[in-house]
Design a protein around this motif. Structure first.
Motif, PDB file in Angstrom:
ATOM      1  N   ASP A  32       0.852  -1.191   0.000  1.00  0.00           N
ATOM      2  CA  ASP A  32       0.000   0.000   0.000  1.00  0.00           C
ATOM      3  C   ASP A  32       0.887   1.241   0.000  1.00  0.00           C
ATOM      4  OD1 ASP A  32      -2.328   1.630   2.291  1.00  0.00           O
ATOM      5  OD2 ASP A  32      -1.933   1.926   0.158  1.00  0.00           O
ATOM      6  N   SER A  53      -0.591   3.701  -2.622  1.00  0.00           N
ATOM      7  CA  SER A  53      -0.881   3.079  -3.907  1.00  0.00           C
ATOM      8  C   SER A  53      -1.863   3.930  -4.711  1.00  0.00           C
ATOM      9  CB  SER A  53      -1.448   1.679  -3.698  1.00  0.00           C
ATOM     10  OG  SER A  53      -2.600   1.726  -2.881  1.00  0.00           O
ATOM     11  N   SER A  73       4.966   1.307  -9.361  1.00  0.00           N
ATOM     12  CA  SER A  73       4.453   0.088  -8.745  1.00  0.00           C
ATOM     13  C   SER A  73       4.779  -1.150  -9.575  1.00  0.00           C
ATOM     14  CB  SER A  73       2.940   0.210  -8.540  1.00  0.00           C
ATOM     15  OG  SER A  73       2.657   1.218  -7.593  1.00  0.00           O
ATOM     16  N   SER A  99       1.487  -2.477   4.371  1.00  0.00           N
ATOM     17  CA  SER A  99       0.088  -2.672   4.033  1.00  0.00           C
ATOM     18  C   SER A  99      -0.686  -2.462   5.325  1.00  0.00           C
ATOM     19  CB  SER A  99      -0.131  -4.085   3.491  1.00  0.00           C
ATOM     20  OG  SER A  99      -0.040  -5.015   4.550  1.00  0.00           O
TER      21      SER A  99
END
Length: 115
Positions: A32, A53, A73, A99
């Protein structure tokens, strides 16, 4: 083995630039937030910049307008472009990825800015 490989640190004179990169290993899933923190001698580790993200970015006040964070990414990489460096930026810079349920840290890369 989970790995974050940092590169781009070094020594530079005040006013100079450096670009840090951090590559996350393929066994780190569903990243994330990616970001950079730093720790100067005798100081606590502090946030420099993060990027989610979804593209949301956060900077420490001390680096706003001088540092730029970005991520690719697809390449599992986060970058930190550092311009107008000053001696107060001298620190070990750590990559961090997270995350909702885990956090991974890199080993750190030294940035030294001389006056």
């Amino acid at each position: 083995q989970v790995q974050l490989v940092e590169s781009g640190g070094g020594a530079v004179q005040a006013g100079g630039s450096l670009r840090l990169s951090c590559l996350a290993s393929r066994n780190i899933f569903r990243i994330d937030t990616m970001g950079w923190y730093r720790q100067a001698p005798g100081e606590q580790r502090e946030l420099v910049a993060t990027i989610t993200s979804g593209g949301s970015i956060n900077y420490a006040d001390s680096v706003k307008g001088r540092f730029t964070i970005s991520r690719d990414s697809a390449k599992r990489t986060v970058y930190l472009q550092m311009d107008s460096l000053n001696p107060e930026d001298t620190a070990i810079y750590y990559c961090r990825v997270s995350s909702a349920s885990w956090i991974h840290w890199g080993q750190g890369t030294q940035v030294t800015v001389s006056s």
